[in-house]
Scaffold this motif. Structure first.
Motif, PDB file in Angstrom:
ATOM      1  N   ALA A 235       0.799  -1.235   0.000  1.00 18.65           N
ATOM      2  CA  ALA A 235       0.000   0.000   0.000  1.00 18.65           C
ATOM      3  C   ALA A 235       0.822   1.272   0.000  1.00 18.65           C
ATOM      4  O   ALA A 235       0.398   2.298  -0.546  1.00 18.65           O
ATOM      5  CB  ALA A 235      -0.937  -0.006   1.203  1.00 18.65           C
ATOM      6  N   THR A 236       2.003   1.247   0.586  1.00 12.30           N
ATOM      7  CA  THR A 236       2.801   2.468   0.697  1.00 12.30           C
ATOM      8  C   THR A 236       4.277   2.184   0.412  1.00 12.30           C
ATOM      9  O   THR A 236       4.732   1.037   0.438  1.00 12.30           O
ATOM     10  CB  THR A 236       2.686   3.078   2.113  1.00 12.30           C
ATOM     11  OG1 THR A 236       3.176   2.129   3.077  1.00 12.30           O
ATOM     12  CG2 THR A 236       1.261   3.470   2.429  1.00 12.30           C
ATOM     13  N   HIS A 237       4.979   3.268   0.166  1.00  7.41           N
ATOM     14  CA  HIS A 237       6.431   3.198  -0.013  1.00  7.41           C
ATOM     15  C   HIS A 237       7.139   3.581   1.286  1.00  7.41           C
ATOM     16  O   HIS A 237       6.674   4.433   2.037  1.00  7.41           O
ATOM     17  CB  HIS A 237       6.900   4.173  -1.110  1.00  7.41           C
ATOM     18  CG  HIS A 237       6.599   3.731  -2.496  1.00  7.41           C
ATOM     19  ND1 HIS A 237       7.172   2.626  -3.085  1.00  7.41           N
ATOM     20  CD2 HIS A 237       5.785   4.268  -3.440  1.00  7.41           C
ATOM     21  CE1 HIS A 237       6.744   2.498  -4.317  1.00  7.41           C
ATOM     22  NE2 HIS A 237       5.884   3.476  -4.560  1.00  7.41           N
ATOM     23  N   GLU A 238       8.280   2.953   1.502  1.00  2.56           N
ATOM     24  CA  GLU A 238       9.255   3.404   2.495  1.00  2.56           C
ATOM     25  C   GLU A 238      10.514   3.754   1.734  1.00  2.56           C
ATOM     26  O   GLU A 238      11.053   2.923   0.983  1.00  2.56           O
ATOM     27  CB  GLU A 238       9.546   2.326   3.546  1.00  2.56           C
ATOM     28  CG  GLU A 238       8.569   2.319   4.684  1.00  2.56           C
ATOM     29  CD  GLU A 238       9.060   1.476   5.862  1.00  2.56           C
ATOM     30  OE1 GLU A 238      10.199   0.935   5.776  1.00  2.56           O
ATOM     31  OE2 GLU A 238       8.327   1.361   6.839  1.00  2.56           O
ATOM     32  N   ILE A 239      10.992   4.962   1.939  1.00  4.75           N
ATOM     33  CA  ILE A 239      12.105   5.474   1.140  1.00  4.75           C
ATOM     34  C   ILE A 239      13.256   5.866   2.067  1.00  4.75           C
ATOM     35  O   ILE A 239      13.059   6.600   3.050  1.00  4.75           O
ATOM     36  CB  ILE A 239      11.664   6.702   0.320  1.00  4.75           C
ATOM     37  CG1 ILE A 239      10.430   6.344  -0.522  1.00  4.75           C
ATOM     38  CG2 ILE A 239      12.798   7.208  -0.556  1.00  4.75           C
ATOM     39  CD1 ILE A 239       9.729   7.550  -1.111  1.00  4.75           C
ATOM     40  N   SER A 240      14.432   5.365   1.752  1.00  5.92           N
ATOM     41  CA  SER A 240      15.611   5.792   2.519  1.00  5.92           C
ATOM     42  C   SER A 240      15.983   7.215   2.123  1.00  5.92           C
ATOM     43  O   SER A 240      15.862   7.600   0.956  1.00  5.92           O
ATOM     44  CB  SER A 240      16.791   4.848   2.274  1.00  5.92           C
ATOM     45  OG  SER A 240      17.227   4.940   0.936  1.00  5.92           O
ATOM     46  N   VAL A 241      16.450   7.984   3.088  1.00  4.80           N
ATOM     47  CA  VAL A 241      16.790   9.392   2.855  1.00  4.80           C
ATOM     48  C   VAL A 241      18.172   9.669   3.455  1.00  4.80           C
ATOM     49  O   VAL A 241      18.453   9.270   4.592  1.00  4.80           O
ATOM     50  CB  VAL A 241      15.742  10.334   3.490  1.00  4.80           C
ATOM     51  CG1 VAL A 241      16.154  11.789   3.300  1.00  4.80           C
ATOM     52  CG2 VAL A 241      14.366  10.075   2.897  1.00  4.80           C
ATOM     53  N   SER A 242      19.006  10.346   2.682  1.00  5.30           N
ATOM     54  CA  SER A 242      20.296  10.830   3.189  1.00  5.30           C
ATOM     55  C   SER A 242      20.130  12.300   3.567  1.00  5.30           C
ATOM     56  O   SER A 242      19.898  13.152   2.699  1.00  5.30           O
ATOM     57  CB  SER A 242      21.390  10.687   2.121  1.00  5.30           C
ATOM     58  OG  SER A 242      21.630   9.329   1.829  1.00  5.30           O
ATOM     59  N   LEU A 243      20.217  12.575   4.849  1.00  4.25           N
ATOM     60  CA  LEU A 243      19.961  13.926   5.347  1.00  4.25           C
ATOM     61  C   LEU A 243      21.093  14.887   4.987  1.00  4.25           C
ATOM     62  O   LEU A 243      22.265  14.501   4.916  1.00  4.25           O
ATOM     63  CB  LEU A 243      19.789  13.886   6.870  1.00  4.25           C
ATOM     64  CG  LEU A 243      18.647  13.016   7.403  1.00  4.25           C
ATOM     65  CD1 LEU A 243      18.712  12.938   8.923  1.00  4.25           C
ATOM     66  CD2 LEU A 243      17.296  13.568   6.952  1.00  4.25           C
TER      67      LEU A 243
END
Length: 269
Positions: A235-243
């Protein structure tokens, strides 16, 4: 008869002359050796006396030397403090550009920070006497740093974004979907953007911003870069993020407070 007496006398005289010559040579040699010994002794004596006098002069000059060093250290400290003050002013000027309509802002300095825990915190050198309020956001030009939890007269305690209990509302790109941004609990610059609906399209490398759906943070603050994604529960995405924010080098921050916070809170059931 006279000749017989003369020969021993001549022999004795010759022996005397030879002995005198030998004695003179010995005296000459001994005198040269004595001169060497005397010269060596004089050199040793002169070296000892010169070294002692030099030590005495150095001892009595210590006071003047120490005073000179003290003055030089004081001058360097003044120059260092002036440079630090200019750096503070430069940081505060850069933080002024973060001002958003509807939010008040106070510049502050981080005086203590915890790391390598699941519940990290910050302590700021500003308190309610400086205009800091609870439930205020902490930001820098590089992103979100944390949330103020408690305030004293001249200090504030805040939860760092690197905290397993903290989440902020974030948006993908200029018009992408919004979700919750949380620390990944591992990397100092790592985060995860959760609950992004599948219908929203995005690309790896898109910028993540504050969404403006939070009472604590102004919208459109750049937070980081989107990385790999995965689908959760279909149902949804989980996205890695580089701050963008380097949490190992936080010093100057801006504390922002939503001026309409209390009014909006009154609408909660």
């Amino acid at each position: 008869m006279k000749r017989q007496r003369l020969l021993p006398r001549l022999f004795n005289f010759a022996v005397f002359i030879v002995l005198e010559i030998a004695a003179l040579q010995m005296v000459t040699r001994n005198a040269a050796l004595q001169r060497v010994w005397v010269a060596r002794g004089a050199h040793v004596f002169m070296g000892t006396v010169w070294g002692a006098s030099q030590n005495i002069r150095s001892y009595f000059s210590l006071s003047a030397t120490n005073r000179k060093l003290s003055d030089e250290n004081f001058r360097l400290m003044q120059e260092l403090e002036l440079a630090r003050e200019r750096m503070r002013e430069a940081h505060i000027e850069s933080l002024d550009t973060l001002h958003r309509p509807g939010f008040s802002m106070v510049a502050a300095e981080v005086v203590k920070v915890s790391r390598n825990k699941q519940h990290n915190y910050l302590i700021l050198n500003r308190g309610f006497e400086d205009g800091i309020q609870e439930k205020s956001g902490i930001i820098t030009p590089n992103g979100v740093v944390g949330i103020v939890d408690a305030v004293s007269e001249h200090h504030a305690f805040a939860f760092s974004f690197q905290n397993s209990d903290i989440s902020i509302s974030a948006r993908l790109g200029n018009e992408g979907g919004s979700g919750l941004l949380v620390w990944d609990g591992v990397r100092s610059n790592g985060a995860i953007l959760k609950e992004i609906p599948l219908q929203y399209r995005f690309q790896k490398g898109d910028t993540v911003y504050t969404s403006g759906h939070s009472l604590l943070f102004p919208p459109d603050i750049p937070l980081g870069i989107a990385g790999e994604a995965r689908v959760v529960n279909g149902a949804t995405h989980e996205i890695s993020v580089s701050l963008f924010q380097d949490f190992s080098a936080i010093r100057y921050v801006s504390v922002v407070h939503n001026n309409a916070f209390d009014e909006i809170e009154e609408f909660k059931p």
